[in-house]
Design a protein around this motif. Structure first.
Motif, PDB file in Angstrom:
ATOM      1  N   ARG A  73       0.825  -1.205   0.000  1.00 44.38           N
ATOM      2  CA  ARG A  73       0.000   0.000   0.000  1.00 44.38           C
ATOM      3  C   ARG A  73       0.864   1.263   0.000  1.00 44.38           C
ATOM      4  N   ARG A  74       1.858   1.266   0.881  1.00 42.97           N
ATOM      5  CA  ARG A  74       2.689   2.471   1.015  1.00 42.97           C
ATOM      6  C   ARG A  74       3.439   2.774  -0.278  1.00 42.97           C
ATOM      7  N   ALA A  75       3.948   1.720  -0.927  1.00 40.75           N
ATOM      8  CA  ALA A  75       4.705   1.955  -2.153  1.00 40.75           C
ATOM      9  C   ALA A  75       3.791   2.424  -3.284  1.00 40.75           C
ATOM     10  N   ILE A  76       2.560   1.916  -3.322  1.00 40.94           N
ATOM     11  CA  ILE A  76       1.607   2.384  -4.346  1.00 40.94           C
ATOM     12  C   ILE A  76       1.299   3.864  -4.118  1.00 40.94           C
ATOM     13  N   LEU A  77       1.051   4.225  -2.860  1.00 36.43           N
ATOM     14  CA  LEU A  77       0.755   5.629  -2.550  1.00 36.43           C
ATOM     15  C   LEU A  77       1.937   6.523  -2.926  1.00 36.43           C
ATOM     16  N   ALA A  78       3.149   6.081  -2.582  1.00 37.47           N
ATOM     17  CA  ALA A  78       4.345   6.885  -2.890  1.00 37.47           C
ATOM     18  C   ALA A  78       4.517   7.009  -4.405  1.00 37.47           C
ATOM     19  N   ARG A  79       4.336   5.897  -5.112  1.00 35.52           N
ATOM     20  CA  ARG A  79       4.477   5.929  -6.579  1.00 35.52           C
ATOM     21  C   ARG A  79       3.502   6.932  -7.190  1.00 35.52           C
ATOM     22  N   ASP A  80       2.293   6.973  -6.649  1.00 35.36           N
ATOM     23  CA  ASP A  80       1.256   7.839  -7.219  1.00 35.36           C
ATOM     24  C   ASP A  80       1.281   9.251  -6.615  1.00 35.36           C
ATOM     25  N   GLY A  81       2.312   9.551  -5.842  1.00 38.03           N
ATOM     26  CA  GLY A  81       2.444  10.896  -5.286  1.00 38.03           C
ATOM     27  C   GLY A  81       1.369  11.234  -4.266  1.00 38.03           C
ATOM     28  N   PHE A  82       0.803  10.227  -3.629  1.00 39.29           N
ATOM     29  CA  PHE A  82      -0.250  10.409  -2.616  1.00 39.29           C
ATOM     30  C   PHE A  82      -1.430  11.208  -3.184  1.00 39.29           C
ATOM     31  N   GLN A  92      -8.577  10.817   2.043  1.00 37.49           N
ATOM     32  CA  GLN A  92      -9.233   9.504   2.167  1.00 37.49           C
ATOM     33  C   GLN A  92      -8.749   8.541   1.080  1.00 37.49           C
ATOM     34  N   LEU A  93      -7.446   8.355   1.042  1.00 33.49           N
ATOM     35  CA  LEU A  93      -6.875   7.539  -0.029  1.00 33.49           C
ATOM     36  C   LEU A  93      -7.046   6.048   0.248  1.00 33.49           C
ATOM     37  N   THR A  94      -7.428   5.355  -0.794  1.00 31.72           N
ATOM     38  CA  THR A  94      -7.573   3.898  -0.734  1.00 31.72           C
ATOM     39  C   THR A  94      -6.833   3.333  -1.942  1.00 31.72           C
ATOM     40  N   LEU A  95      -6.843   2.034  -2.066  1.00 34.81           N
ATOM     41  CA  LEU A  95      -6.279   1.416  -3.265  1.00 34.81           C
ATOM     42  C   LEU A  95      -7.419   0.890  -4.124  1.00 34.81           C
ATOM     43  N   THR A 108      -1.555  -6.562  -8.854  1.00 38.43           N
ATOM     44  CA  THR A 108      -0.190  -6.339  -9.343  1.00 38.43           C
ATOM     45  C   THR A 108       0.077  -4.849  -9.408  1.00 38.43           C
ATOM     46  N   TRP A 109       1.365  -4.510  -9.542  1.00 36.25           N
ATOM     47  CA  TRP A 109       1.739  -3.090  -9.660  1.00 36.25           C
ATOM     48  C   TRP A 109       1.012  -2.432 -10.830  1.00 36.25           C
ATOM     49  N   GLU A 110       0.761  -3.207 -11.883  1.00 41.20           N
ATOM     50  CA  GLU A 110       0.161  -2.646 -13.101  1.00 41.20           C
ATOM     51  C   GLU A 110      -1.351  -2.502 -13.005  1.00 41.20           C
ATOM     52  N   ASN A 111      -1.946  -3.039 -11.924  1.00 42.01           N
ATOM     53  CA  ASN A 111      -3.413  -3.003 -11.848  1.00 42.01           C
ATOM     54  C   ASN A 111      -3.926  -2.351 -10.567  1.00 42.01           C
ATOM     55  N   VAL A 112      -3.049  -1.862  -9.721  1.00 39.11           N
ATOM     56  CA  VAL A 112      -3.501  -1.242  -8.479  1.00 39.11           C
ATOM     57  C   VAL A 112      -3.060   0.222  -8.483  1.00 39.11           C
ATOM     58  N   VAL A 113      -4.006   1.119  -8.207  1.00 36.84           N
ATOM     59  CA  VAL A 113      -3.684   2.552  -8.167  1.00 36.84           C
ATOM     60  C   VAL A 113      -4.265   3.183  -6.904  1.00 36.84           C
ATOM     61  N   THR A 114      -3.754   4.379  -6.598  1.00 34.05           N
ATOM     62  CA  THR A 114      -4.277   5.168  -5.494  1.00 34.05           C
ATOM     63  C   THR A 114      -5.591   5.803  -5.936  1.00 34.05           C
ATOM     64  N   SER A 115      -6.597   5.670  -5.085  1.00 33.45           N
ATOM     65  CA  SER A 115      -7.901   6.260  -5.398  1.00 33.45           C
ATOM     66  C   SER A 115      -8.510   6.808  -4.117  1.00 33.45           C
ATOM     67  N   PRO A 141       5.481  -0.841 -11.878  1.00 31.80           N
ATOM     68  CA  PRO A 141       6.222  -1.153 -10.649  1.00 31.80           C
ATOM     69  C   PRO A 141       6.940   0.102 -10.157  1.00 31.80           C
ATOM     70  N   PRO A 142       7.040   0.308  -8.852  1.00 31.51           N
ATOM     71  CA  PRO A 142       7.693   1.513  -8.342  1.00 31.51           C
ATOM     72  C   PRO A 142       9.205   1.425  -8.505  1.00 31.51           C
ATOM     73  N   SER A 143       9.842   2.588  -8.516  1.00 27.06           N
ATOM     74  CA  SER A 143      11.303   2.603  -8.547  1.00 27.06           C
ATOM     75  C   SER A 143      11.828   2.256  -7.156  1.00 27.06           C
ATOM     76  N   MET A 144      13.100   1.953  -7.093  1.00 28.38           N
ATOM     77  CA  MET A 144      13.749   1.669  -5.809  1.00 28.38           C
ATOM     78  C   MET A 144      13.572   2.859  -4.862  1.00 28.38           C
ATOM     79  N   ILE A 145      13.671   4.056  -5.401  1.00 24.29           N
ATOM     80  CA  ILE A 145      13.534   5.260  -4.575  1.00 24.29           C
ATOM     81  C   ILE A 145      12.142   5.313  -3.959  1.00 24.29           C
ATOM     82  N   GLU A 146      11.140   5.070  -4.788  1.00 26.98           N
ATOM     83  CA  GLU A 146       9.768   5.127  -4.278  1.00 26.98           C
ATOM     84  C   GLU A 146       9.559   4.090  -3.188  1.00 26.98           C
TER      85      GLU A 146
END
Ligand SMILES: [Zn+2]
Length: 168
Positions: A73-82, A92-95, A108-115, A141-146
């Motif tokens: 969850r945290r990496a998806i949120l970070a990838r999407d810039g919260f 009220q962010l969810t996945l 998967t990384w390719e099918n889950v987004v922040t909403s 997929p997120p970068s190593m940094i994210e």
């Protein structure tokens, strides 16, 4: 006193964040060098060492490609810039599964987004094409940094140049 240390691969790419103790062991065993210190020194009976903030390994660690890392969850949120990938809200962010699980979508990384919760409810079990809601950015997929920063609200200033250098 910082208790966490940024660890770089021997290629200078960020690798992970480790507890201070682990970093000290790597330094004492000469498996790593200090790139940035936190200014203080550590003294014990046998040694005196600057307190590390950023260390670089003397050997190479192979990093698995992003798509093979576990979805979190945290990496998806970070990838999407919260931000909600449908309306841009940061509340009220969810996945959300772009292709709903009930329609055969995968977690998967390719099918889950922040909403945001409202967009998630509105989208429900519809496909993006059915309801005209597509994520702003194509999920990946997120970068190593994210992945690294996803667990941190404020990064030590001494880490930032090293995070900016990464090309992963
Ligand atoms: Zn939204």
């Amino acid at each position: 006193m910082p208790r966490r240390v940024l660890v770089l691969n021997n290629t200078y790419e960020p690798l992970n964040i480790c507890p201070l103790k682990r970093a000290l062991v790597l330094l004492i065993k000469n498996k790593a060098e200090i790139l940035e210190s936190a200014g203080l020194k550590i003294h014990s009976e046998k040694l005196s060492l600057p307190l590390p903030a950023v260390i670089r390994l003397h050997y190479h660690v192979r990093v698995p490609p992003g798509e093979r890392r576990k979805v979190s969850r945290r990496a998806i949120l970070a990838r999407d810039g919260f931000r909600c990938q449908y309306c841009g809200s940061n509340r009220q962010l969810t996945l959300d599964h772009v292709i709903p699980l009930s329609r055969g979508g995968a977690s998967t990384w390719e099918n889950v987004v922040t909403s945001c919760a409202a967009c998630n409810v509105r989208k429900g079990a519809s496909l993006p094409s059915e309801i005209g809601m597509a994520p702003h950015q194509r999920p990946r997929p997120p970068s190593m940094i994210e992945l690294l920063v996803s667990g941190w609200s404020d990064l030590p200033a001494s880490w930032q140049p090293y995070l900016g250098l990464a090309t992963v």
